[in-house]
Design a protein around this motif. Structure first.
Motif, PDB file in Angstrom:
ATOM      1  N   GLY A   1       0.813  -1.208   0.000  1.00 56.09           N
ATOM      2  CA  GLY A   1       0.000   0.000   0.000  1.00 56.09           C
ATOM      3  C   GLY A   1       0.843   1.252   0.000  1.00 56.09           C
ATOM      4  N   ALA A   2       0.305   2.324   0.569  1.00 54.99           N
ATOM      5  CA  ALA A   2       1.014   3.598   0.533  1.00 54.99           C
ATOM      6  C   ALA A   2       0.429   4.550   1.565  1.00 54.99           C
ATOM      7  CB  ALA A   2       0.924   4.229  -0.853  1.00 54.99           C
ATOM      8  N   THR A   3       1.246   5.537   1.939  1.00 54.96           N
ATOM      9  CA  THR A   3       0.768   6.703   2.675  1.00 54.96           C
ATOM     10  C   THR A   3       0.793   7.882   1.720  1.00 54.96           C
ATOM     11  OG1 THR A   3       1.489   5.936   4.852  1.00 54.96           O
ATOM     12  CG2 THR A   3       1.236   8.306   4.569  1.00 54.96           C
ATOM     13  N   ILE A   4      -0.305   8.615   1.670  1.00 57.00           N
ATOM     14  CA  ILE A   4      -0.439   9.755   0.782  1.00 57.00           C
ATOM     15  C   ILE A   4      -0.637  11.012   1.622  1.00 57.00           C
ATOM     16  CG2 ILE A   4      -1.661  10.745  -1.178  1.00 57.00           C
ATOM     17  CD1 ILE A   4      -0.410   7.992  -1.741  1.00 57.00           C
ATOM     18  N   ASP A   5       0.211  12.015   1.402  1.00 54.73           N
ATOM     19  CA  ASP A   5      -0.015  13.334   1.978  1.00 54.73           C
ATOM     20  C   ASP A   5      -1.028  14.030   1.084  1.00 54.73           C
ATOM     21  OD1 ASP A   5       0.016  16.040   2.675  1.00 54.73           O
ATOM     22  OD2 ASP A   5       2.143  16.036   3.167  1.00 54.73           O
ATOM     23  N   MET A   6      -2.261  14.121   1.552  1.00 57.04           N
ATOM     24  CA  MET A   6      -3.360  14.637   0.740  1.00 57.04           C
ATOM     25  C   MET A   6      -3.476  16.157   0.785  1.00 57.04           C
ATOM     26  SD  MET A   6      -4.833  12.014  -0.721  1.00 57.04           S
ATOM     27  CE  MET A   6      -6.491  12.568  -1.134  1.00 57.04           C
ATOM     28  N   GLY A   7      -2.597  16.816   1.541  1.00 61.35           N
ATOM     29  CA  GLY A   7      -2.634  18.269   1.610  1.00 61.35           C
ATOM     30  C   GLY A   7      -3.583  18.776   2.679  1.00 61.35           C
ATOM     31  N   GLN A   8      -3.916  20.046   2.608  1.00 57.58           N
ATOM     32  CA  GLN A   8      -4.739  20.703   3.617  1.00 57.58           C
ATOM     33  C   GLN A   8      -6.207  20.723   3.190  1.00 57.58           C
ATOM     34  OE1 GLN A   8      -2.750  24.530   3.804  1.00 57.58           O
ATOM     35  NE2 GLN A   8      -1.484  23.866   5.513  1.00 57.58           N
ATOM     36  N   PRO A   9      -7.111  20.381   4.105  1.00 59.86           N
ATOM     37  CA  PRO A   9      -8.534  20.462   3.771  1.00 59.86           C
ATOM     38  C   PRO A   9      -8.992  21.910   3.697  1.00 59.86           C
ATOM     39  CG  PRO A   9      -8.259  19.965   6.098  1.00 59.86           C
ATOM     40  CD  PRO A   9      -6.876  19.940   5.493  1.00 59.86           C
ATOM     41  N   ARG A  10     -10.060  22.144   2.939  1.00 60.34           N
ATOM     42  CA  ARG A  10     -10.633  23.480   2.800  1.00 60.34           C
ATOM     43  C   ARG A  10     -12.083  23.443   3.255  1.00 60.34           C
ATOM     44  NH1 ARG A  10      -8.671  24.007  -3.318  1.00 60.34           N
ATOM     45  NH2 ARG A  10      -8.744  21.744  -3.026  1.00 60.34           N
ATOM     46  N   PHE A  11     -12.455  24.476   4.027  1.00 60.61           N
ATOM     47  CA  PHE A  11     -13.789  24.511   4.625  1.00 60.61           C
ATOM     48  C   PHE A  11     -14.617  25.716   4.197  1.00 60.61           C
ATOM     49  CE2 PHE A  11     -10.795  22.657   7.804  1.00 60.61           C
ATOM     50  CZ  PHE A  11     -11.209  21.342   7.699  1.00 60.61           C
TER      51      PHE A  11
ATOM     52  N   ASN B   1     -13.655  20.199   1.316  1.00 59.85           N
ATOM     53  CA  ASN B   1     -12.989  19.970   0.040  1.00 59.85           C
ATOM     54  C   ASN B   1     -11.592  19.426   0.335  1.00 59.85           C
ATOM     55  OD1 ASN B   1     -11.316  20.444  -2.382  1.00 59.85           O
ATOM     56  ND2 ASN B   1     -13.151  21.448  -3.177  1.00 59.85           N
ATOM     57  N   VAL B   2     -11.307  18.234  -0.177  1.00 57.08           N
ATOM     58  CA  VAL B   2      -9.980  17.620  -0.016  1.00 57.08           C
ATOM     59  C   VAL B   2      -9.381  17.358  -1.408  1.00 57.08           C
ATOM     60  CG1 VAL B   2     -10.268  16.631   2.287  1.00 57.08           C
ATOM     61  CG2 VAL B   2     -11.119  15.384   0.304  1.00 57.08           C
ATOM     62  N   GLY B   3      -9.524  18.360  -2.271  1.00 54.32           N
ATOM     63  CA  GLY B   3      -9.153  18.217  -3.668  1.00 54.32           C
ATOM     64  C   GLY B   3     -10.372  18.039  -4.530  1.00 54.32           C
ATOM     65  N   ASN B   4     -11.449  17.528  -3.953  1.00 52.81           N
ATOM     66  CA  ASN B   4     -12.767  17.491  -4.572  1.00 52.81           C
ATOM     67  C   ASN B   4     -13.819  17.668  -3.482  1.00 52.81           C
ATOM     68  OD1 ASN B   4     -12.646  14.970  -3.391  1.00 52.81           O
ATOM     69  ND2 ASN B   4     -12.545  13.853  -5.302  1.00 52.81           N
ATOM     70  N   PRO B   5     -15.056  18.002  -3.843  1.00 54.75           N
ATOM     71  CA  PRO B   5     -16.062  18.387  -2.842  1.00 54.75           C
ATOM     72  C   PRO B   5     -16.773  17.194  -2.214  1.00 54.75           C
ATOM     73  CG  PRO B   5     -16.935  18.695  -5.061  1.00 54.75           C
ATOM     74  CD  PRO B   5     -15.509  18.247  -5.227  1.00 54.75           C
ATOM     75  N   HIS B   6     -16.965  17.278  -0.896  1.00 56.97           N
ATOM     76  CA  HIS B   6     -17.665  16.229  -0.150  1.00 56.97           C
ATOM     77  C   HIS B   6     -18.660  16.848   0.807  1.00 56.97           C
ATOM     78  CE1 HIS B   6     -15.341  12.554  -1.190  1.00 56.97           C
ATOM     79  NE2 HIS B   6     -14.407  13.435  -1.469  1.00 56.97           N
ATOM     80  N   VAL B   7     -19.805  16.187   0.948  1.00 56.44           N
ATOM     81  CA  VAL B   7     -20.758  16.503   1.996  1.00 56.44           C
ATOM     82  C   VAL B   7     -20.915  15.252   2.853  1.00 56.44           C
ATOM     83  CG1 VAL B   7     -22.781  15.894   0.571  1.00 56.44           C
ATOM     84  CG2 VAL B   7     -23.033  17.483   2.492  1.00 56.44           C
ATOM     85  N   ILE B   8     -20.929  15.442   4.190  1.00 56.12           N
ATOM     86  CA  ILE B   8     -20.888  14.320   5.126  1.00 56.12           C
ATOM     87  C   ILE B   8     -22.063  14.395   6.095  1.00 56.12           C
ATOM     88  CG2 ILE B   8     -19.529  13.135   6.882  1.00 56.12           C
ATOM     89  CD1 ILE B   8     -17.701  15.690   4.826  1.00 56.12           C
ATOM     90  N   PHE B   9     -22.806  13.298   6.189  1.00 55.13           N
ATOM     91  CA  PHE B   9     -23.914  13.179   7.126  1.00 55.13           C
ATOM     92  C   PHE B   9     -23.527  12.160   8.199  1.00 55.13           C
ATOM     93  CE2 PHE B   9     -25.656  14.361   3.054  1.00 55.13           C
ATOM     94  CZ  PHE B   9     -26.601  15.337   3.345  1.00 55.13           C
ATOM     95  N   PHE B  10     -23.642  12.542   9.462  1.00 58.20           N
ATOM     96  CA  PHE B  10     -23.389  11.617  10.567  1.00 58.20           C
ATOM     97  C   PHE B  10     -24.730  11.048  11.032  1.00 58.20           C
ATOM     98  CE2 PHE B  10     -19.724  14.444  10.545  1.00 58.20           C
ATOM     99  CZ  PHE B  10     -18.697  13.519  10.526  1.00 58.20           C
ATOM    100  N   VAL B  11     -24.841   9.722  10.947  1.00 62.38           N
ATOM    101  CA  VAL B  11     -26.120   9.051  11.200  1.00 62.38           C
ATOM    102  C   VAL B  11     -25.910   7.894  12.179  1.00 62.38           C
ATOM    103  CG1 VAL B  11     -27.004   9.671   8.917  1.00 62.38           C
ATOM    104  CG2 VAL B  11     -25.815   7.487   9.221  1.00 62.38           C
ATOM    105  N   GLU B  12     -27.022   7.408  12.728  1.00 61.62           N
ATOM    106  CA  GLU B  12     -26.950   6.309  13.699  1.00 61.62           C
ATOM    107  C   GLU B  12     -26.480   5.025  13.052  1.00 61.62           C
ATOM    108  OE1 GLU B  12     -29.866   3.963  16.883  1.00 61.62           O
ATOM    109  OE2 GLU B  12     -30.478   5.896  16.025  1.00 61.62           O
ATOM    110  N   ASP B  13     -26.936   4.747  11.829  1.00 63.96           N
ATOM    111  CA  ASP B  13     -26.543   3.520  11.131  1.00 63.96           C
ATOM    112  C   ASP B  13     -26.438   3.832   9.633  1.00 63.96           C
ATOM    113  OD1 ASP B  13     -26.049   1.015  10.143  1.00 63.96           O
ATOM    114  OD2 ASP B  13     -27.984   0.154  10.717  1.00 63.96           O
ATOM    115  N   CYS B  14     -25.209   3.979   9.145  1.00 63.58           N
ATOM    116  CA  CYS B  14     -25.026   4.347   7.742  1.00 63.58           C
ATOM    117  C   CYS B  14     -25.512   3.251   6.792  1.00 63.58           C
ATOM    118  CB  CYS B  14     -23.565   4.696   7.461  1.00 63.58           C
ATOM    119  SG  CYS B  14     -22.383   3.345   7.722  1.00 63.58           S
TER     120      CYS B  14
END
Length: 269
Positions: A106-116, A146-159
């Motif tokens: 595998g690998a470790t990737i430095d993905m950079g800084q997140p943007r909010f 945004n971690v290089g592309n846009p994401h929306v995240i929902f925290f739920v009881e059971d994904c």
């Protein structure tokens, strides 16, 4: 014209890799990508990856989703490219320059800084991206990263109970997201573990999404739900995400090569 390819995957998120760093490849278009990505009549993949020379890094990675659309970043593909390249390297993507550190399996990737910032996600209008005052079909109050592309995240009881195949495409194409969005539903299992499912824009339900794991972990860290290093368990397997003191995201996980082959370009052009 026969073109060599490498079939790879990261936790079941699979790629066709075309290496054009030394010999230039024919020009790609969305139709050709979609034909190659077709699992019945083509090679089959979630994303097609093209490697090219770069002036900004050791080389460049272009990423095309299976619908033919080009996107900015893909963490699983970066790990696959890292083991294919074989040594540490800097990698230019449309989402920024990242660094690759291959390891055994595998690998470790430095993905950079997140943007909010709302306009960096991007959103159609200003709002708090840590707890967004919006909702769809019972899913509400998401975070956006945004971690290089846009994401929306929902925290739920059971994904696993979320009908992501239904609500995912609705959210992906909502006018709130002018560049569409990747949709993540996550369940906090402990301070060190998150369970995650992802609807990936231009792909659909996916077994793993590296940028989704990064975005979800960082959103959970910002909300104080998990520690600064956490395991994100996806249907395809786990990734370790560390948000370091320099505000950079380190993603560690497996990737592997499946097989190599060639195809006749004109049959897909």
């Amino acid at each position: 014209m026969r073109i060599p390819f490498i079939k790879m995957h990261g936790l079941g998120n699979d790629f066709i890799v075309l290496d054009g760093r030394e010999d230039a490849l024919p020009a790609l278009n969305a139709a050709t990508v979609a034909e190659l990505a077709d699992r019945r009549t083509g090679i089959g993949c979630d994303q097609l990856i093209v490697l090219e020379p770069s002036h900004a890094a050791d080389f460049r990675m272009r990423i095309f989703n299976s619908d033919g659309g080009e996107v900015e970043a893909c963490g699983n593909a970066a790990r696959a490219v890292a083991i294919y390249h074989g040594t540490q390297a800097s990698l230019e993507t449309d989402g920024g320059v990242i660094s690759l550190s291959p390891q055994d399996g595998g690998a470790t990737i430095d993905m950079g800084q997140p943007r909010f910032e709302w306009d960096k996600i991007p959103l159609a209008y200003a709002m708090d991206t840590l707890t967004m005052p919006v909702g769809w079909d019972g899913l509400g109050d998401p975070a956006a990263v945004n971690v290089g592309n846009p994401h929306v995240i929902f925290f739920v009881e059971d994904c696993d109970a979320v009908a992501l195949e239904k609500v995912g495409p609705q959210i992906e194409t909502d006018p709130l997201f002018p560049e569409r969005v990747n949709v993540n539903v996550a369940t906090i299992e402990s301070r060190e573990t998150i369970r995650l499912r992802v609807w990936e824009r231009g792909v659909g339900l996916t077994r793993a999404c590296g940028t989704g794991a990064c975005a979800t972990a960082v959103a959970a860290m910002r909300r104080g739900l998990v520690d600064r290093e956490t395991t994100v368990a996806l249907p395809g397997g786990p990734l370790t995400i560390h948000w370091d003191d320099d505000d950079r995201i380190q993603m560690t996980g497996p990737a592997s090569e499946s097989y190599r082959g060639t195809f006749e370009w004109d049959e897909f052009a």
